[in-house]
Design a protein around this motif. Structure first.
Motif, mmCIF file in Angstrom:
data_model
loop_
_atom_site.group_PDB
_atom_site.id
_atom_site.type_symbol
_atom_site.label_atom_id
_atom_site.label_comp_id
_atom_site.label_asym_id
_atom_site.label_seq_id
_atom_site.Cartn_x
_atom_site.Cartn_y
_atom_site.Cartn_z
ATOM 1 N N VAL A 6 0.823 -1.208 0.000
ATOM 2 C CA VAL A 6 0.000 0.000 0.000
ATOM 3 C C VAL A 6 0.857 1.259 0.000
ATOM 4 C CG1 VAL A 6 -1.867 1.217 1.208
ATOM 5 C CG2 VAL A 6 -1.754 -1.288 1.278
ATOM 6 N N LEU A 7 2.007 1.193 0.646
ATOM 7 C CA LEU A 7 2.812 2.398 0.876
ATOM 8 C C LEU A 7 3.305 3.077 -0.403
ATOM 9 C CD1 LEU A 7 4.871 1.402 4.049
ATOM 10 C CD2 LEU A 7 2.777 2.760 3.882
ATOM 11 N N PRO A 8 3.732 2.338 -1.459
ATOM 12 C CA PRO A 8 4.169 3.043 -2.671
ATOM 13 C C PRO A 8 3.064 3.863 -3.336
ATOM 14 C CG PRO A 8 4.962 0.787 -2.684
ATOM 15 C CD PRO A 8 3.996 0.895 -1.556
ATOM 16 N N ILE A 9 1.820 3.591 -2.987
ATOM 17 C CA ILE A 9 0.712 4.403 -3.501
ATOM 18 C C ILE A 9 0.379 5.535 -2.531
ATOM 19 C CG2 ILE A 9 -1.707 4.372 -4.230
ATOM 20 C CD1 ILE A 9 -1.342 1.370 -4.822
ATOM 21 N N THR A 125 1.373 -2.424 -8.930
ATOM 22 C CA THR A 125 1.073 -3.282 -7.778
ATOM 23 C C THR A 125 -0.339 -3.844 -7.771
ATOM 24 O OG1 THR A 125 0.468 -1.326 -6.456
ATOM 25 C CG2 THR A 125 2.741 -2.111 -6.279
ATOM 26 N N THR A 126 -1.223 -3.339 -8.611
ATOM 27 C CA THR A 126 -2.594 -3.830 -8.575
ATOM 28 C C THR A 126 -2.691 -5.269 -9.070
ATOM 29 O OG1 THR A 126 -4.866 -3.363 -9.252
ATOM 30 C CG2 THR A 126 -3.178 -2.991 -10.900
ATOM 31 N N GLY A 127 -3.621 -6.006 -8.443
ATOM 32 C CA GLY A 127 -3.890 -7.371 -8.878
ATOM 33 C C GLY A 127 -5.266 -7.498 -9.487
ATOM 34 N N ASP A 128 -5.824 -6.369 -9.932
ATOM 35 C CA ASP A 128 -7.193 -6.315 -10.429
ATOM 36 C C ASP A 128 -7.213 -5.525 -11.727
ATOM 37 O OD1 ASP A 128 -9.858 -4.574 -10.500
ATOM 38 O OD2 ASP A 128 -10.309 -6.427 -9.419
ATOM 39 N N VAL A 129 -7.843 -6.048 -12.778
ATOM 40 C CA VAL A 129 -7.809 -5.412 -14.091
ATOM 41 C C VAL A 129 -8.542 -4.076 -14.082
ATOM 42 C CG1 VAL A 129 -8.430 -5.652 -16.518
ATOM 43 C CG2 VAL A 129 -7.617 -7.635 -15.254
ATOM 44 N N PHE A 130 -9.675 -3.996 -13.365
ATOM 45 C CA PHE A 130 -10.395 -2.721 -13.337
ATOM 46 C C PHE A 130 -9.577 -1.651 -12.626
ATOM 47 C CE2 PHE A 130 -13.347 0.428 -11.666
ATOM 48 C CZ PHE A 130 -14.017 0.785 -12.829
#
Length: 515
Positions: A6-9, A125-130
């Motif tokens: 979460v931190l890099p965001i 870092t996201t694991g979700d396409v949306f």
């Protein structure tokens, strides 16, 4: 350590907010931005070390179990991309202290830059396409703001082309997401890997894959979708051009690598053959465009296109060595390309123009700058023992391994033409005398007599410092390539065998859809 992704965001987002609140004080904005960029670098180092030590890190937002909630996932590829983003962001930020005017700072340079870094890290870092789509939108908004910062006619013209084509990509991307969700009932990447195998209509799935390929192809600036890039990247201040050249197209390449190794692998014979053709044509058109230019930033912009072709080549080969080369090339190119834009900015400040015919004498008067240009230029061209040599060598070996001789020939010829372009910059900007007959020394005093604005020694030191650091990294990666190759090999292994990724995301949860 599941809170780490979460931190890099969060860090660049929080930094951007604080910089915005400090809008009345440019000095305070710079301080806040510097602290935030340093914190992002520290966190990215810790995150990379965690992945290397304990494997893939996954975090479920809001305690919603995957695949029903938002997941952040960091494997070797994500970790190194976040790390290189932090390094590039900090280097460009320091350079901007002497490059970005008070007016640009007043109108939001630092908040927009931090928002851009948050979008880039979110996409990695996201694991979700949306949510990948969401982070692309964050990047688009912030990058457009940076692109038109200053409001010159040239910037607005480039900005309109940039946004128009990227909006087409966005609409296509969103449409593809909707169809994919309708077919599978999920948008979690790990779950999609399992669900696409159950899709009976393979033809429709291939169509959706091509929609994603075109959408990401526009973002990546591949043939024939790259025309927005050389029309826009040379228009903003150099610090902005540098961060764009280093990061933005690489997010598109990253997304393509992720989607076409984790999800769209059912018709590799078709999709990856198309990618191989795209890679070859991207390399050729990009390098020919660069050879025809006589303005430094335009040359470098076309070379972004050309070098993207090498990365897509590694994905298209779809072998352990090919993917290793693609990852290695990604990291190498971000450092080198951002650095070349920074060098071009210093050359402009000293000699008075980006046009090669209007400048010269930089080797005689500024040998340090000449060396700092030669390092990334030689690396881009693939000279040993710099990082670019190993990147190209690995990709060529991967192509030879599967006897793909045509792409080998294209890669080698494009490398030779890259040398031509870099030699042209060297001969015109550094070797020949300045057309106005003065030596553009580091103090800028000589240039002031010929109408070139003076530049203080303090500003020169600020501009040169990040260039020297990035050049040193290029040399280190070249001379001590083994650990970097090993890291890229670990990334390639995870891409080819997604089982650890899926286990980290889904765990023991039932592999149901999100319908």
């Amino acid at each position: 350590m599941t809170w780490l992704p979460v931190l890099p965001i969060v860090i660049p987002m929080a930094t951007g907010v604080l910089a915005f609140l400090a809008g009345g004080s440019p000095a305070l904005q710079r301080l806040v931005a510097l602290i935030g960029a340093a914190a992002l670098l520290i966190v990215s180092v810790v995150l990379t070390a965690e992945v290397m030590t304990n494997g893939i890190v996954a975090a479920q937002m809001g305690m919603w179990q995957a695949p029903f909630g938002i997941t952040l996932v960091v494997d070797h590829l994500s970790a190194v991309m976040v790390l290189i983003t932090a390094i590039t962001g900090l280097a460009v930020l320091i350079y901007a202290f002497a490059d970005i005017s008070e007016g640009h700072v007043h109108f939001g340079f630092h908040p927009l830059l931090q928002l851009l870094l948050a979008g880039v890290c979110g996409a990695f870092t996201t694991g979700d396409v949306f949510n990948l789509y969401v982070w692309f939108e964050v990047m688009l908004i912030s990058s457009f703001g940076l692109l038109v910062l200053g409001g010159t006619r040239e910037q607005l013209d480039g900005g309109i082309k940039y946004v128009a084509l990227n909006l087409i990509s966005t609409v296509l991307f969103l449409g593809a997401i909707g169809i994919l969700y309708g077919m599978t009932g999920t948008l979690n990447m790990a779950d999609l890997h399992l669900r696409v195998q159950e899709v009976e209509n393979g033809g429709l799935l291939t169509v959706v894959a091509m929609m994603f390929m075109i959408a990401f192809g526009i973002k990546s600036a591949v043939f024939p979708l790259f025309f927005w890039l050389p029309a826009s990247y040379h228009t903003p201040p150099v610090a902005i051009s540098a961060v764009f050249s280093g990061l933005l197209t690489k997010v598109g390449v990253y997304a393509m690598i992720r989607m076409f190794t984790l999800i769209f692998t059912e018709d590799v014979a078709f999709t990856h053959t198309v990618l191989l053709w795209v890679a070859g044509l991207t390399m050729i058109t990009g390098v020919l465009g660069a050879a025809a230019q006589n303005e430094m930033r335009r040359i470098l912009s076309f070379h972004i296109v050309s070098q993207i072709g090498y990365m897509i080549m590694g994905l298209a080969l779809y072998t352990p060595l090919g993917l290793l080369g693609a990852v290695f090339y990604l990291v190498h190119h971000i450092i080198v390309k951002a650095n070349l834009f920074l060098v071009a900015g210093v050359a402009n400040r000293l000699a008075g123009s980006f046009e090669l015919k209007k400048i010269g004498g930089l080797y005689k008067s500024s040998p340090l700058l000449a060396v700092l240009f030669l390092i990334p230029a030689f690396s881009l061209a693939g000279f040993p023992p710099l990082s670019g040599f190993w990147a190209k060598l690995i990709l060529v070996q991967a192509a030879i391994e599967i006897q793909s001789w045509a792409i080998v020939a294209v890669a080698l010829v494009v490398g030779l033409l890259t040398i031509y372009s870099m030699t042209k910059i060297w001969a015109e900007a550094f070797w020949k005398p300045h057309p106005k007959g003065f030596d553009p020394d580091m103090s800028g005093v000589a240039g002031s007599a010929a109408g070139v604005p003076t530049i203080s020694r303090r500003d020169i030191a600020i501009l040169i410092a990040p260039i020297a650091v990035l050049a040193t990294m290029t040399v280190i990666i070249g001379l001590y390539a083994a650990p970097f190759v090993d890291f890229a090999a670990a990334s390639a292994a995870e891409l080819l065998d997604p089982a650890p990724y899926i286990a980290a995301v889904l765990g023991d949860a039932p592999l149901g859809s999100a319908q």
